[in-house]
Design an enzyme around this catalytic site. Sequence first.
Site, PDB file in Angstrom:
ATOM      1  CB  CYS A 118      19.517  18.508  38.738  1.00  0.00           C
ATOM      2  SG  CYS A 118      21.143  17.832  39.115  1.00  0.00           S
ATOM      3  CB  CYS A 368      19.102  10.248  41.786  1.00  0.00           C
ATOM      4  SG  CYS A 368      19.288   8.522  41.584  1.00  0.00           S
TER       5      CYS A 368
END
Length: 388
Positions: A118, A368
């Site tokens: 991430c 995302c």
Amino acid sequence: MTVNLLGLDEQTLAAFIAEIGEKPFRAKQLMRWVHRFGESRFSDMSDLAKTLREKLVQSAVVAAPRVISDGVSEDGTRKWLLDMGRGNAVETVFIPEAGRGTLCISTQAGCTLACEFCSTGKQGFNRNLDAAEIVGQLWMANRALGATHTHEQGERGERGADDLALACGERQRNSERGARANRAVSNVVLMGMGEPLLNFDNVLPALRLMLDDNAYGLSRRRVTVSTSGIVPLIDRLREACPVALAVSLHAPNDALRDRLMPINRKYPLRELMGACVRYLDRAPRDFITFEYVMLSGVNDGEQQARELIALLADVPSKVNLIPFNPFPGTEFQRSPREVIRRFSDSLNAAGIVTTTRKTRGDDIDAACGQLAGQVQDRTRRVIRMEAA
Ligand code: SAH
Ligand code: SF4
């Protein structure tokens, strides 16, 4: 001291109204002006008494975060970069689809949890957003989109192949809203930067406002909290405000999840699955959504699909596969389309409804895990302070 009304839920707004010596019904009126109609100027709140408007000018503001930049992707996805002060910025993303519009909101500047795949996690953490900064993203987006993107909230908006907020038969709401109604956003997902449950005290009033009929009037199934799996806080959300829940799973066993998501060492899969089952008693839908980012050669094999099927055997679930979105410096690669399809087919064949999320907005880094904003990392300092 001036109060930012954007962050006050019904109870705190009522307390504020009482404090300035006004009658309780004024709170409702004020809430409608601010959230339903997106009004920030007290002078334009025409049905409030002049004396009240004057008091508000003295003691309150309606102030959303400042927009630093605003970009539209080829597929219509829109991304705002919002100033959070002291060199920090977070991102908010709007995803238009036929009959509905989903807003992806950030809850923290950065994230403490440092998941390997991430981009937000890689940047460290600066601070929690306050309730006004969280709701302010919705307020700002509705205003910005109001002129160009409005639609009715009806069943049409609740279907879709990669739907995160599936629902059925919700009655039409807020039909009394006038032409100025502030409702371009029909669904909200707390899936932007940060871990929402680690900012519980600010997220809770923000959720309450999203659901409040005098504010945004969204149903609980149209508001989704996505979490990396903070077990005691999933239980707390279940008690306090059980909206739709999405859990970032990303691995079918503890060994791999420990590596990809360090939070798993604290709350391993058995405990996480227990919390999910408990959540279902109160959830607005009868399943939990599990998000699973597809990392080539890491978590996307046949064996892992089998393990995932076994793991989810006792939890009514839907799985949302997310093709990995790369960012600079990452060691991971997106699984090939064929591999994602095979993985999805295995799960579907086992009776687990599985969808693959469309990658939206990646040409503007709005997909995302690509949300990077700007974070002045204080994590190391915090660790040093804790060690001292
Ligand atoms: N902290 C919360 C919500 C924000 S992340 C959580 O982890 O659930 C929103 C979703 O994007 C999560 O499922 C997260 O795992 C996923 N994600 C993070 N990085 C990604 C990437 N590079 N590519 C695709 N999805 C990613
Ligand atoms: Fe934080 Fe979620 Fe990113 Fe993990 S995936 S680092 S929990 S924002």
